[in-house]
Motif scaffolding. Structure first.
Motif, PDB file in Angstrom:
ATOM      1  N   ALA A  10       0.852  -1.193   0.000  1.00 52.56           N
ATOM      2  CA  ALA A  10       0.000   0.000   0.000  1.00 52.56           C
ATOM      3  C   ALA A  10       0.890   1.246   0.000  1.00 52.56           C
ATOM      4  O   ALA A  10       2.124   1.149  -0.012  1.00 52.56           O
ATOM      5  CB  ALA A  10      -0.910  -0.014   1.221  1.00 52.56           C
ATOM      6  N   GLY A  11       0.252   2.418   0.048  1.00 53.82           N
ATOM      7  CA  GLY A  11       0.979   3.682   0.100  1.00 53.82           C
ATOM      8  C   GLY A  11       2.031   3.657   1.207  1.00 53.82           C
ATOM      9  O   GLY A  11       1.763   3.201   2.308  1.00 53.82           O
ATOM     10  N   GLY A  12       3.235   4.128   0.883  1.00 57.32           N
ATOM     11  CA  GLY A  12       4.337   4.115   1.854  1.00 57.32           C
ATOM     12  C   GLY A  12       5.310   2.987   1.595  1.00 57.32           C
ATOM     13  O   GLY A  12       6.483   3.094   1.937  1.00 57.32           O
ATOM     14  N   ILE A  92      -1.999   9.182  -4.230  1.00 64.22           N
ATOM     15  CA  ILE A  92      -0.560   9.381  -4.436  1.00 64.22           C
ATOM     16  C   ILE A  92       0.140   8.083  -4.840  1.00 64.22           C
ATOM     17  O   ILE A  92       0.955   8.062  -5.767  1.00 64.22           O
ATOM     18  CB  ILE A  92       0.088   9.959  -3.150  1.00 64.22           C
ATOM     19  N   ASP A  93      -0.208   6.982  -4.147  1.00 65.49           N
ATOM     20  CA  ASP A  93       0.521   5.725  -4.428  1.00 65.49           C
ATOM     21  C   ASP A  93       0.187   5.152  -5.796  1.00 65.49           C
ATOM     22  O   ASP A  93       0.914   4.301  -6.301  1.00 65.49           O
ATOM     23  CB  ASP A  93       0.274   4.681  -3.323  1.00 65.49           C
ATOM     24  N   HIS A  94      -0.903   5.607  -6.417  1.00 62.91           N
ATOM     25  CA  HIS A  94      -1.296   5.064  -7.716  1.00 62.91           C
ATOM     26  C   HIS A  94      -1.071   6.025  -8.880  1.00 62.91           C
ATOM     27  O   HIS A  94      -1.174   5.612 -10.039  1.00 62.91           O
ATOM     28  CB  HIS A  94      -2.781   4.664  -7.689  1.00 62.91           C
ATOM     29  N   ALA A  95      -0.818   7.294  -8.584  1.00 70.72           N
ATOM     30  CA  ALA A  95      -0.811   8.280  -9.677  1.00 70.72           C
ATOM     31  C   ALA A  95       0.471   9.090  -9.821  1.00 70.72           C
ATOM     32  O   ALA A  95       0.754   9.587 -10.913  1.00 70.72           O
ATOM     33  CB  ALA A  95      -1.989   9.236  -9.500  1.00 70.72           C
ATOM     34  N   ILE A 271      -3.533  -8.026  -2.276  1.00 73.06           N
ATOM     35  CA  ILE A 271      -2.558  -7.089  -2.847  1.00 73.06           C
ATOM     36  C   ILE A 271      -2.771  -5.734  -2.177  1.00 73.06           C
ATOM     37  O   ILE A 271      -3.789  -5.528  -1.540  1.00 73.06           O
ATOM     38  CB  ILE A 271      -2.754  -7.053  -4.390  1.00 73.06           C
ATOM     39  N   HIS A 272      -1.802  -4.799  -2.300  1.00 72.93           N
ATOM     40  CA  HIS A 272      -1.899  -3.478  -1.652  1.00 72.93           C
ATOM     41  C   HIS A 272      -1.886  -3.678  -0.131  1.00 72.93           C
ATOM     42  O   HIS A 272      -2.833  -3.364   0.572  1.00 72.93           O
ATOM     43  CB  HIS A 272      -3.162  -2.748  -2.134  1.00 72.93           C
ATOM     44  N   ILE A 273      -0.778  -4.226   0.365  1.00 72.58           N
ATOM     45  CA  ILE A 273      -0.684  -4.600   1.777  1.00 72.58           C
ATOM     46  C   ILE A 273       0.036  -3.503   2.556  1.00 72.58           C
ATOM     47  O   ILE A 273       1.130  -3.070   2.167  1.00 72.58           O
ATOM     48  CB  ILE A 273       0.050  -5.951   1.896  1.00 72.58           C
TER      49      ILE A 273
HETATM   50 MN    MN Z   1      -3.387   3.095  -1.787  1.00 69.57          MN
END
Ligand code: MN
Ligand code: MLT
Ligand code: ZN
Length: 306
Positions: A10-12, A92-95, A271-273
């Motif tokens: 995931a984000g980070g 943010i994490d995807h774009a 997914i996206h952990i």
């Molecule tokens: Mn995310």
């Protein structure tokens, strides 16, 4: 088709740069049996094809491209196997990885919904910034159940499903969700007849979402948090999983219960952990619960053939 997991965190990412939770500290020191992971993205190619579709452009995209030779087929002085990018949301994490693709020859073909296009033109104006570099050839993802395909990528077609999740904090609809803030995608290979459902951010399993999961040969779905209060309990943040649009795995109504209702043949992948999730520790009791339920935890560089 071949689905390559470029980033399963995931984000980070994992470990997160400023975090010393048990998982992050443990993966750094080697005291926890876990694998580092980059941020959320997959690359999908038809069998035998070079060109493919990037789902989400993570801030780790350059590292992901470097570690996957298939994304750089080197057929010309400037080249890429990325025929187009599809966004699941405007977070943010995807774009933000879109900015790293700015040297592209010609406009970047980009598929996203109207609310995501709006967020990426206003709250986080990545598209406006890119217009000063390669520019974007934007294609609208509609929510009417229609299929779309990406030129140059034979045999694959895609269908979006609006999800109840959460827009980014900088979105005008953060607290007033609109359809298309977040989507899941069915990936269908017309040659093999196989399909996968990809939804890295998923707050609720509605009948339509369950139907999309049930109809797919493989599901790659939200593995962000084990419990709703995972971050508050660690004292990391006051945010609960459901509040930020992520269905936890454990407990009543959690992802494990839903996955148990899928056909026995469905491949189940998380997914996206998030870096706080105990399932990242391969020796944890939580990971053992998933293994017994035939639920797989995605890792970077894993490939699925369907
Ligand atoms: Mn995310
Ligand atoms: C989310 O999906 O909630 C994000 O990973 C948050 C973020 O990128 O900060
Ligand atoms: Zn951490």
């Amino acid at each position: 088709m071949r689905i390559t997991i470029l980033g399963s965190a995931a984000g980070g990412g994992f470990p997160q740069w400023n975090c010393n939770c048990r998982n992050c500290a443990g993966v750094r020191s080697g005291s926890v049996n876990a694998k580092p992971r980059t941020q959320s993205s997959i690359f999908v190619q038809p069998d035998g094809g070079h060109e493919g579709v990037l789902f989400n452009a993570s801030p780790d995209i350059l590292e992901q491209i470097r570690s996957h030779g298939a994304l750089q087929p080197a057929r010309a002085l400037r080249d890429t196997a990325i025929a187009g990018v599809v966004l699941m949301d405007g977070q943010i994490d995807h774009a933000t990885g879109l900015l790293m693709l700015r040297e592209r020859n010609g406009k970047l073909p980009l598929w996203c919904t109207d609310p995501v296009e709006e967020d990426l033109s206003q709250g986080l104006p990545v598209l406006r910034v890119l217009s000063h570099y390669c520019g974007v050839e934007r294609h609208r993802i509609t929510l009417d159940g229609g299929w779309f395909s990406v030129p140059g990528v034979a045999d694959l077609r895609f269908q979006a499903l609006p999800l109840s999740s959460k827009a980014a904090p900088y979105s005008p609809h953060r607290e007033q969700p609109v359809a298309g803030d977040n989507i899941g995608i069915t990936l269908h290979d017309q040659r093999s007849g196989k399909s996968a459902f990809y939804a890295p951010g998923l707050g609720d399993i509605t009948p339509a979402v369950f139907e999309a999961m049930r109809s797919a040969d493989a599901v790659l779905v939200d593995g962000t948090f084990w419990t709703d209060d995972e971050m508050p309990k660690l004292g990391i943040s006051s945010k609960h999983a459901r509040e930020i649009g992520h269905l936890p795995q454990s407990g009543p109504g959690g992802m494990i219960e839903w996955m148990a209702q899928l056909p026995a043949t469905t491949q189940r992948h998380l997914i996206h952990i998030n870096n706080t999730n105990p399932i990242l520790d391969e020796d944890s009791p939580e990971r053992a619960i998933l293994t017994r339920a035939d639920i797989h935890v995605c890792e970077d560089r894993m490939t699925l053939k369907l």
